[in-house]
Enzyme design. Structure first.
Site, PDB file in Angstrom:
ATOM      1  N   HIS A   1      -3.354  -5.511   5.599  1.00  0.00           N
ATOM      2  CA  HIS A   1      -3.531  -4.082   5.888  1.00  0.00           C
ATOM      3  C   HIS A   1      -3.690  -3.867   7.389  1.00  0.00           C
ATOM      4  O   HIS A   1      -4.278  -4.706   8.078  1.00  0.00           O
ATOM      5  CB  HIS A   1      -4.770  -3.540   5.170  1.00  0.00           C
ATOM      6  CG  HIS A   1      -4.774  -3.824   3.704  1.00  0.00           C
ATOM      7  ND1 HIS A   1      -3.797  -3.365   2.861  1.00  0.00           N
ATOM      8  CD2 HIS A   1      -5.636  -4.535   2.934  1.00  0.00           C
ATOM      9  CE1 HIS A   1      -4.062  -3.786   1.626  1.00  0.00           C
ATOM     10  NE2 HIS A   1      -5.168  -4.493   1.652  1.00  0.00           N
TER      11      HIS A   1
ATOM     12  N   GLU B   1     -11.639  -4.074   3.361  1.00  0.00           N
ATOM     13  CA  GLU B   1     -12.038  -4.068   1.950  1.00  0.00           C
ATOM     14  C   GLU B   1     -12.857  -5.308   1.609  1.00  0.00           C
ATOM     15  O   GLU B   1     -12.948  -6.255   2.386  1.00  0.00           O
ATOM     16  CB  GLU B   1     -10.811  -3.981   1.035  1.00  0.00           C
ATOM     17  CG  GLU B   1      -9.844  -5.130   1.152  1.00  0.00           C
ATOM     18  CD  GLU B   1      -8.527  -4.892   0.401  1.00  0.00           C
ATOM     19  OE1 GLU B   1      -8.167  -3.738   0.142  1.00  0.00           O
ATOM     20  OE2 GLU B   1      -7.857  -5.895   0.093  1.00  0.00           O
TER      21      GLU B   1
ATOM     22  N   HIS C   1      -3.749 -11.834   2.432  1.00  0.00           N
ATOM     23  CA  HIS C   1      -4.531 -12.045   1.209  1.00  0.00           C
ATOM     24  C   HIS C   1      -3.712 -11.665  -0.023  1.00  0.00           C
ATOM     25  O   HIS C   1      -2.702 -10.965   0.069  1.00  0.00           O
ATOM     26  CB  HIS C   1      -5.823 -11.226   1.236  1.00  0.00           C
ATOM     27  CG  HIS C   1      -5.605  -9.749   1.303  1.00  0.00           C
ATOM     28  ND1 HIS C   1      -5.379  -9.085   2.493  1.00  0.00           N
ATOM     29  CD2 HIS C   1      -5.558  -8.791   0.339  1.00  0.00           C
ATOM     30  CE1 HIS C   1      -5.213  -7.796   2.257  1.00  0.00           C
ATOM     31  NE2 HIS C   1      -5.312  -7.590   0.956  1.00  0.00           N
TER      32      HIS C   1
ATOM     33  N   ARG D   1       3.421  -5.497   2.355  1.00  0.00           N
ATOM     34  CA  ARG D   1       3.781  -6.663   1.548  1.00  0.00           C
ATOM     35  C   ARG D   1       4.666  -7.597   2.369  1.00  0.00           C
ATOM     36  O   ARG D   1       5.667  -7.151   2.926  1.00  0.00           O
ATOM     37  CB  ARG D   1       4.629  -6.189   0.346  1.00  0.00           C
ATOM     38  CG  ARG D   1       3.893  -6.166  -0.951  1.00  0.00           C
ATOM     39  CD  ARG D   1       4.836  -5.783  -2.096  1.00  0.00           C
ATOM     40  NE  ARG D   1       4.338  -4.590  -2.700  1.00  0.00           N
ATOM     41  CZ  ARG D   1       4.992  -3.452  -2.831  1.00  0.00           C
ATOM     42  NH1 ARG D   1       6.241  -3.343  -2.445  1.00  0.00           N
ATOM     43  NH2 ARG D   1       4.415  -2.417  -3.364  1.00  0.00           N
TER      44      ARG D   1
END
Length: 323
Positions: free
Chosen positions: A105, A122, A180, A200
């Site tokens: 991200h 996150e 991740h 992605r």
């Protein structure tokens, strides 16, 4: 205004995913008649996916409605000054029947410039994991742009990724810029900034029913990587009963682990809303004017204006989140 606020539950926003399974139904009792549901968005202010109240006199109102009506009574004074009528967190349960794509991200700066969005810091709390299930977090060696791109081009990316075998209770902090992926067989709770921006980089050469591969974002991703991060992404935390044990404290949220085995009084001196995700058992939350049960797989929002409340349980594990 604030006197009519109470512990608020929202209707889950369910997301079918190519990698989704049925644990949200079987383990978390979400009433699902869809196939391959990968995510339950518990509290969301993402555009097009705004949560709607499921309980009490505010039932049917959206999170946006609440923000516009209650402002700092909902968020807390400082949060309202910072975020205005935007809820800063996105709260989810995720069920990966298959591996998720390898992804990362962008940070706040990049996300604002490219997508008019927050970045996406996150954390994950593993609720259940099948035997040999794993998470991918970071690289298994020191990494630089050139080495990474060579492995990407040669389709040997998985050779340089760090695979961690996981069990219930394992917790990870995923900073922006860190590669991740959630592995097959993992059910987890995810707490993150309000953002749906994901880059992605590899999707296991998967195709959908029509033979199409999902879009990759390698051109965007390469600028979002932070190759200089250390590998302190595993979170160690205490599990003392009937007290808040700090797990993650970052500029975007604080998350505590709370194992409740009696009745505890909570004083909201943080000037913030509090969110409770029930990851095991069930608990009763009582305020001056209302009471609400929360059971495994449910999430509840305590508005900032509620200054004291009690949480009672025989054996409940909760994630406590605030900003």
């Amino acid at each position: 205004m604030k006197h009519d606020l109470y512990p608020i539950k929202f209707k889950p926003i369910l997301k079918e995913k190519i990698w989704g399974g049925n644990k949200l139904n079987t383990l978390l009792n979400k009433n699902i008649n869809l196939h391959n549901v990968g995510e339950s968005w518990e509290i969301s202010d993402v555009e097009g996916d705004t949560s709607v109240v499921a309980n009490g006199v505010l039932k049917g109102q959206s999170l946006k409605d609440l923000l516009e009506t209650y402002k700092s009574d909902l968020l807390g004074d400082n949060n309202y000054k910072t975020f205005g009528n935007t809820f800063p967190l996105l709260i989810k349960f995720i069920d990966a029947k298959q591996d998720l794509s390898i992804q990362l991200h962008p940070n706040d700066e990049l996300a604002a410039k490219r997508h008019n969005s927050f970045g996406k810091t996150e954390m994950w709390y593993v609720m259940q994991a099948d035997d040999d299930a794993n998470l991918i977090v970071g690289f298994n060696q020191k990494m630089n742009k050139e080495t990474y791109l060579k492995h990407l081009e040669d389709k040997t990316l998985t050779n340089i990724l760090n695979f961690d075998k996981v069990k219930a209770g394992d917790t990870y902090f995923i900073e922006v810029g860190r590669v991740h992926a959630i592995g097959a067989g993992v059910l987890l709770a995810e707490i993150q900034q309000t953002s749906d921006i994901t880059y992605r980089v590899y999707d296991w050469d998967r195709v959908d029913d029509e033979g199409n591969e999902r879009e990759l974002h390698n051109d965007l991703a390469i600028d979002a990587f932070n190759f200089d991060m250390d590998d302190d992404f595993r979170v160690d935390y205490k599990t003392d009963e009937n007290t808040s044990n700090e797990m993650v404290k970052c500029p975007y949220f604080t998350t505590n682990f709370l194992h409740v085995t009696e009745s505890i009084l909570k004083l909201n001196n943080k000037n913030s809303f509090h969110i409770y995700m029930c990851v095991e058992g069930e608990a009763l939350i009582v305020t001056e004017t209302a009471s609400e049960f929360i059971k495994q797989g449910e999430t509840i929002l305590i508005p900032a204006a509620i200054e004291t409340y009690k949480i009672t349980a025989k054996n409940a594990k909760l994630l406590e989140v605030y900003v």
